[in-house]
Motif scaffolding. Structure first.
Motif, PDB file in Angstrom:
ATOM      1  N   SER A  42       0.833  -1.207   0.000  1.00  0.00           N
ATOM      2  CA  SER A  42       0.000   0.000   0.000  1.00  0.00           C
ATOM      3  C   SER A  42       0.865   1.253   0.000  1.00  0.00           C
ATOM      4  O   SER A  42       0.517   2.255  -0.637  1.00  0.00           O
ATOM      5  N   PHE A  43       1.995   1.193   0.682  1.00  0.00           N
ATOM      6  CA  PHE A  43       2.895   2.341   0.710  1.00  0.00           C
ATOM      7  C   PHE A  43       3.471   2.618  -0.675  1.00  0.00           C
ATOM      8  O   PHE A  43       3.663   3.779  -1.060  1.00  0.00           O
ATOM      9  N   VAL A  44       3.735   1.563  -1.422  1.00  0.00           N
ATOM     10  CA  VAL A  44       4.228   1.755  -2.788  1.00  0.00           C
ATOM     11  C   VAL A  44       3.158   2.442  -3.633  1.00  0.00           C
ATOM     12  O   VAL A  44       3.459   3.295  -4.482  1.00  0.00           O
ATOM     13  N   ARG A  45       1.905   2.117  -3.420  1.00  0.00           N
ATOM     14  CA  ARG A  45       0.816   2.722  -4.183  1.00  0.00           C
ATOM     15  C   ARG A  45       0.571   4.170  -3.790  1.00  0.00           C
ATOM     16  O   ARG A  45      -0.124   4.897  -4.496  1.00  0.00           O
ATOM     17  N   VAL A  46       1.136   4.596  -2.657  1.00  0.00           N
ATOM     18  CA  VAL A  46       0.963   5.986  -2.245  1.00  0.00           C
ATOM     19  C   VAL A  46       1.533   6.942  -3.290  1.00  0.00           C
ATOM     20  O   VAL A  46       1.055   8.067  -3.470  1.00  0.00           O
ATOM     21  N   LEU A  47       2.565   6.492  -4.004  1.00  0.00           N
ATOM     22  CA  LEU A  47       3.177   7.343  -5.012  1.00  0.00           C
ATOM     23  C   LEU A  47       2.209   7.647  -6.151  1.00  0.00           C
ATOM     24  O   LEU A  47       2.306   8.705  -6.784  1.00  0.00           O
ATOM     25  N   ASP A  48       1.280   6.737  -6.413  1.00  0.00           N
ATOM     26  CA  ASP A  48       0.329   6.946  -7.497  1.00  0.00           C
ATOM     27  C   ASP A  48      -1.001   7.494  -6.984  1.00  0.00           C
ATOM     28  O   ASP A  48      -1.616   8.339  -7.630  1.00  0.00           O
ATOM     29  N   GLU A  49      -1.440   7.011  -5.816  1.00  0.00           N
ATOM     30  CA  GLU A  49      -2.697   7.469  -5.262  1.00  0.00           C
ATOM     31  C   GLU A  49      -2.403   8.380  -4.064  1.00  0.00           C
ATOM     32  O   GLU A  49      -1.259   8.609  -3.710  1.00  0.00           O
ATOM     33  N   THR A  50      -3.446   8.865  -3.434  1.00  0.00           N
ATOM     34  CA  THR A  50      -3.211   9.798  -2.328  1.00  0.00           C
ATOM     35  C   THR A  50      -3.899   9.331  -1.055  1.00  0.00           C
ATOM     36  O   THR A  50      -3.327   8.629  -0.240  1.00  0.00           O
ATOM     37  N   GLU A  51      -5.133   9.702  -0.889  1.00  0.00           N
ATOM     38  CA  GLU A  51      -5.813   9.525   0.388  1.00  0.00           C
ATOM     39  C   GLU A  51      -6.084   8.069   0.720  1.00  0.00           C
ATOM     40  O   GLU A  51      -5.800   7.608   1.823  1.00  0.00           O
ATOM     41  N   THR A  52      -6.599   7.305  -0.226  1.00  0.00           N
ATOM     42  CA  THR A  52      -7.000   5.924   0.052  1.00  0.00           C
ATOM     43  C   THR A  52      -5.797   5.051   0.414  1.00  0.00           C
ATOM     44  O   THR A  52      -5.827   4.298   1.391  1.00  0.00           O
ATOM     45  N   ALA A  53      -4.730   5.158  -0.352  1.00  0.00           N
ATOM     46  CA  ALA A  53      -3.552   4.331  -0.097  1.00  0.00           C
ATOM     47  C   ALA A  53      -2.898   4.694   1.237  1.00  0.00           C
ATOM     48  O   ALA A  53      -2.459   3.816   1.988  1.00  0.00           O
ATOM     49  N   MET A  54      -2.830   5.976   1.556  1.00  0.00           N
ATOM     50  CA  MET A  54      -2.239   6.381   2.823  1.00  0.00           C
ATOM     51  C   MET A  54      -3.052   5.860   4.004  1.00  0.00           C
ATOM     52  O   MET A  54      -2.503   5.423   5.016  1.00  0.00           O
ATOM     53  N   LEU A  55      -4.379   5.901   3.872  1.00  0.00           N
ATOM     54  CA  LEU A  55      -5.231   5.361   4.926  1.00  0.00           C
ATOM     55  C   LEU A  55      -5.010   3.858   5.089  1.00  0.00           C
ATOM     56  O   LEU A  55      -4.979   3.350   6.213  1.00  0.00           O
ATOM     57  N   GLU A  56      -4.817   3.143   4.008  1.00  0.00           N
ATOM     58  CA  GLU A  56      -4.544   1.710   4.081  1.00  0.00           C
ATOM     59  C   GLU A  56      -3.207   1.437   4.774  1.00  0.00           C
ATOM     60  O   GLU A  56      -3.079   0.490   5.554  1.00  0.00           O
ATOM     61  N   VAL A  57      -2.211   2.298   4.504  1.00  0.00           N
ATOM     62  CA  VAL A  57      -0.905   2.123   5.147  1.00  0.00           C
ATOM     63  C   VAL A  57      -1.025   2.305   6.659  1.00  0.00           C
ATOM     64  O   VAL A  57      -0.549   1.476   7.446  1.00  0.00           O
ATOM     65  N   LEU A  58      -1.667   3.397   7.077  1.00  0.00           N
ATOM     66  CA  LEU A  58      -1.832   3.647   8.511  1.00  0.00           C
ATOM     67  C   LEU A  58      -2.648   2.551   9.177  1.00  0.00           C
ATOM     68  O   LEU A  58      -2.317   2.082  10.268  1.00  0.00           O
ATOM     69  N   ASP A  59      -3.722   2.136   8.513  1.00  0.00           N
ATOM     70  CA  ASP A  59      -4.569   1.085   9.065  1.00  0.00           C
ATOM     71  C   ASP A  59      -3.790  -0.222   9.213  1.00  0.00           C
ATOM     72  O   ASP A  59      -3.895  -0.915  10.225  1.00  0.00           O
ATOM     73  N   GLY A  60      -2.979  -0.547   8.219  1.00  0.00           N
ATOM     74  CA  GLY A  60      -2.201  -1.780   8.276  1.00  0.00           C
ATOM     75  C   GLY A  60      -1.132  -1.747   9.347  1.00  0.00           C
ATOM     76  O   GLY A  60      -0.938  -2.723  10.086  1.00  0.00           O
ATOM     77  N   LEU A  61      -0.443  -0.609   9.480  1.00  0.00           N
ATOM     78  CA  LEU A  61       0.605  -0.508  10.503  1.00  0.00           C
ATOM     79  C   LEU A  61       0.027  -0.582  11.909  1.00  0.00           C
ATOM     80  O   LEU A  61       0.601  -1.232  12.793  1.00  0.00           O
ATOM     81  N   LEU A  62      -1.097   0.071  12.131  1.00  0.00           N
ATOM     82  CA  LEU A  62      -1.728  -0.011  13.453  1.00  0.00           C
ATOM     83  C   LEU A  62      -2.208  -1.436  13.739  1.00  0.00           C
ATOM     84  O   LEU A  62      -2.148  -1.903  14.884  1.00  0.00           O
ATOM     85  N   LEU A  63      -2.655  -2.131  12.705  1.00  0.00           N
ATOM     86  CA  LEU A  63      -3.059  -3.525  12.896  1.00  0.00           C
ATOM     87  C   LEU A  63      -1.850  -4.400  13.235  1.00  0.00           C
ATOM     88  O   LEU A  63      -1.949  -5.324  14.053  1.00  0.00           O
ATOM     89  N   VAL A  64      -0.695  -4.087  12.632  1.00  0.00           N
ATOM     90  CA  VAL A  64       0.530  -4.812  12.983  1.00  0.00           C
ATOM     91  C   VAL A  64       0.884  -4.578  14.443  1.00  0.00           C
ATOM     92  O   VAL A  64       1.272  -5.513  15.163  1.00  0.00           O
ATOM     93  N   PHE A  65       0.723  -3.338  14.917  1.00  0.00           N
ATOM     94  CA  PHE A  65       0.963  -3.051  16.334  1.00  0.00           C
ATOM     95  C   PHE A  65       0.059  -3.905  17.222  1.00  0.00           C
ATOM     96  O   PHE A  65       0.488  -4.406  18.271  1.00  0.00           O
ATOM     97  N   ILE A  66      -1.184  -4.060  16.827  1.00  0.00           N
ATOM     98  CA  ILE A  66      -2.116  -4.864  17.623  1.00  0.00           C
ATOM     99  C   ILE A  66      -1.651  -6.315  17.678  1.00  0.00           C
ATOM    100  O   ILE A  66      -1.640  -6.948  18.750  1.00  0.00           O
ATOM    101  N   PHE A  67      -1.238  -6.856  16.533  1.00  0.00           N
ATOM    102  CA  PHE A  67      -0.752  -8.238  16.505  1.00  0.00           C
ATOM    103  C   PHE A  67       0.499  -8.389  17.375  1.00  0.00           C
ATOM    104  O   PHE A  67       0.665  -9.398  18.082  1.00  0.00           O
ATOM    105  N   VAL A  68       1.383  -7.402  17.323  1.00  0.00           N
ATOM    106  CA  VAL A  68       2.617  -7.478  18.116  1.00  0.00           C
ATOM    107  C   VAL A  68       2.306  -7.445  19.613  1.00  0.00           C
ATOM    108  O   VAL A  68       2.904  -8.191  20.403  1.00  0.00           O
ATOM    109  N   GLU A  69       1.356  -6.592  20.019  1.00  0.00           N
ATOM    110  CA  GLU A  69       0.981  -6.544  21.426  1.00  0.00           C
ATOM    111  C   GLU A  69       0.326  -7.847  21.881  1.00  0.00           C
ATOM    112  O   GLU A  69       0.541  -8.311  22.997  1.00  0.00           O
ATOM    113  N   LEU A  70      -0.498  -8.434  21.007  1.00  0.00           N
ATOM    114  CA  LEU A  70      -1.083  -9.735  21.335  1.00  0.00           C
ATOM    115  C   LEU A  70       0.001 -10.798  21.469  1.00  0.00           C
ATOM    116  O   LEU A  70      -0.058 -11.658  22.364  1.00  0.00           O
TER     117      LEU A  70
END
Length: 200
Positions: A42-70
């Motif tokens: 999704s971060f790679v797609r940020v170069l081509d898209e704007t809002e949607t891809a960035m939201l996917e990146v943030l959402d994915g990273l926060l989800l990774v944090f949740i998995f790491v805490e679990l």
């Protein structure tokens, strides 16, 4: 015989419990890696898209944090054989922040739609309150677990709870030494006078 069977059963249950936790840890680690790879794409797609891809990146990273805490919670459970509360509080904070990010984007798109925008703003406020409450809970938990007892850690205070016995004893010893020194000086003076009288 019955006691030995009970001990054997407890060992089997503990091994089975640890096996389940290890399996959970493997699944959580695999899921975290998958989500991390997806966030990278999704971060790679940020170069081509704007809002949607960035939201996917943030959402994915926060989800990774949740998995790491679990995963950390599972590790602590395996090490101590007890469930720690703090990782789950952190997971609640991360999940709330994740929802705040999503709802903020929705609120930005709902500008001009009075009812929908107001709902999103209220939801952001509620989630912010949840984050604050969970943060305070973590601070109180850490304070209750690590608050030092100064009197218990000080050996002198432990021997003298009032905190005055040691100083009083020290003053008494110093006074006794002064008295003994005075008596020695007086005795030497008397001996010197006797010696002079005898010489005459």
């Amino acid at each position: 015989m019955a006691e030995g069977d009970d001990n054997r059963a407890m060992r089997v249950l503990r091994v089975a419990e640890d096996g389940v936790y290890y399996a959970m840890a493997v699944v959580l680690l695999a899921a975290a890696l998958v989500v991390l790879v997806y966030a990278g794409e999704s971060f790679v797609r940020v170069l081509d898209e704007t809002e949607t891809a960035m939201l996917e990146v943030l959402d994915g990273l926060l989800l990774v944090f949740i998995f790491v805490e679990l995963l950390y919670a599972v590790r602590v459970t395996l090490a101590r054989h007890e469930i720690a509360a703090e990782p789950f509080l952190l997971i609640g904070i991360i999940a709330s922040i994740k929802e705040i990010v999503v709802v903020s984007v929705e609120a930005a798109g709902a500008i001009g739609d009075g009812a929908l925008f107001d709902d999103r703003v209220v939801l952001i406020g509620v989630l912010g309150g949840v984050v604050l409450a969970l943060t305070l809970a973590i601070l109180m938990l850490r304070r209750s677990q690590t608050y030092p007892s100064e009197k218990a850690d000080d050996p002198e205070d432990a021997d003298d709870p009032a905190g005055t016995g040691g100083s009083a004893a020290g003053e008494g010893d110093a006074q006794g030494e002064d008295d003994a020194q005075g008596e020695d000086d007086a005795q030497r003076e008397d001996d010197a006078q006797l010696a002079r009288a005898s010489a005459r």
